[in-house]
Design an enzyme around this catalytic site. Sequence first.
Site, PDB file in Angstrom:
ATOM      1  N   ASP A  73       3.190  -6.673  -5.066  1.00 33.27           N
ATOM      2  CA  ASP A  73       2.434  -6.980  -3.851  1.00 33.27           C
ATOM      3  C   ASP A  73       1.489  -5.819  -3.570  1.00 33.27           C
ATOM      4  O   ASP A  73       1.492  -4.809  -4.278  1.00 33.27           O
ATOM      5  CB  ASP A  73       3.370  -7.226  -2.657  1.00 33.27           C
ATOM      6  CG  ASP A  73       4.470  -6.175  -2.564  1.00 33.27           C
ATOM      7  OD1 ASP A  73       4.189  -4.994  -2.836  1.00 33.27           O
ATOM      8  OD2 ASP A  73       5.605  -6.536  -2.217  1.00 33.27           O
ATOM      9  N   ASP A  75      -0.438  -3.260  -0.529  1.00 37.06           N
ATOM     10  CA  ASP A  75      -0.491  -2.723   0.824  1.00 37.06           C
ATOM     11  C   ASP A  75      -1.828  -2.030   1.037  1.00 37.06           C
ATOM     12  O   ASP A  75      -2.466  -1.551   0.092  1.00 37.06           O
ATOM     13  CB  ASP A  75       0.629  -1.708   1.054  1.00 37.06           C
ATOM     14  CG  ASP A  75       2.012  -2.328   0.908  1.00 37.06           C
ATOM     15  OD1 ASP A  75       2.117  -3.557   1.061  1.00 37.06           O
ATOM     16  OD2 ASP A  75       2.965  -1.587   0.636  1.00 37.06           O
ATOM     17  N   ASP A 149       6.049  10.468  -0.087  1.00 32.51           N
ATOM     18  CA  ASP A 149       7.208  11.137  -0.666  1.00 32.51           C
ATOM     19  C   ASP A 149       6.919  11.809  -2.007  1.00 32.51           C
ATOM     20  O   ASP A 149       7.223  12.987  -2.208  1.00 32.51           O
ATOM     21  CB  ASP A 149       8.387  10.164  -0.797  1.00 32.51           C
ATOM     22  CG  ASP A 149       8.008   8.838  -1.440  1.00 32.51           C
ATOM     23  OD1 ASP A 149       6.868   8.703  -1.927  1.00 32.51           O
ATOM     24  OD2 ASP A 149       8.863   7.929  -1.468  1.00 32.51           O
TER      25      ASP A 149
END
Length: 450
Positions: A73, A75, A149
């Site tokens: 997907d 983002d 991260d």
Amino acid sequence: MLKQTIKTFVSRLFAGSGPKGPARLGPEQHGIKRRLVSHHAIKVCEVLQQHGYEAYVVGGEVRDLIAGLEPKDFDVATNATPEEVRPLFRRARIIGRRFKLVHVVFGREIIETSTFRAPDESDSRTDAHGRILRDNQYGELPDDAKRRDFTLNALYYDPLTETVIDYHHGVADLQNRIVRIIGDAETRYREDPVRMLRAVRFAAKLDATIETATHEPIQRLAHLIAHVPESRLFDELLKLLSCGQAVNCLQQLHDEQLHSYLLPFLAHSLREPSERTFLELAFARSDARVRQGLGVSPSFLFAVLLWKPMRQRWLELSKTGLPSLEAMMQASDEITQQQAQVLPIQRRFYTDMREIWLLQTRFERVNNRAIWRMIEQPRFRAAVDFLQLRAADKEVDSVMAQWWMDLANADSSEARSALIAERANPQTTRNTRSRRRRRPRQRSNATSSD
């Protein structure tokens, strides 16, 4: 506590130190093919930029595109607030409490759109172990990149200019197959212990090495996993099992001593040759489905993970005189209860997993009338696939398993009826075929005098 506070301050002061500005890489440097990017994600970026906002495809999707993998997907990250994003799209809704996001809906595809985040000590709250409990401060692009991260996730792709913005040499780390955390590793793991699981997953998925400083605290801090909400751990475990390198992930979880907080039976399963062989066989098939872009049922994955411990208990209970089905039911309850003491399996998956197991008791001893009822079971096909795994592992007869697979694949009631009839009277069927092939014997002419 004071020592940890000072360490946190220093790590944040110097985290991501390096060039003052980000690298801006063109297509020849990052290798992303724009045609592989969701045109809906491109549309979201285009609309936001037309209204004066920054907007980029971000994170794991950029990582996978550079690594030559197909993202699941897409983002988008932007400096527009959720309240500014929502009116720009016909179908969009704001979700989330801890941090608001906008889901922009295009048919079946959802483009998750988030606002850049920034650290803000006055608006953050941590628990006794350093895990962030609240984190809801908007920021600018450099802040957002610093908050990511790992370096390979802090990448921003502008589909309109086909440029990748890279603050932490993430593209180089990807190309060199290195998993490197941004900032001080211990501090970042304490903020969110799930990052240790993500480091393992990225290393296995990308066939990469965890950088030394990133790797060093993992075993020391593994116990922090116990303080993460079960729902987050369960979601991360599913990602580990469906990343296309499941056995490698499981082995690394064991090596880093993280498995104890997720899968209590894993150590024995990896150590015992027969159990490991079954896992490798099963996950090789599920990994192949993932690489083909096909879905993998979480229920099936957990049925595989817990099958050998459950089967051992099932056999033990059967020897006490319990009927096979009753023994299976009791064994499945006992094993899932032991699993639940560490990480419960969500009820919807547990129910399907248990049905896959229970159907195994019926394949070898079932009358022909009951076969039709079995075919109507929602998990019948999954149970037949599981039976095929057992046959490949030489637990059950391969001919019997293939008959059930032929039945599951039959495309009409007539074809199924023929298979069931053949199963009911195999000798009659063979004799009939034999008679059809038999030719009349010719009489001998040996008594002739000529």
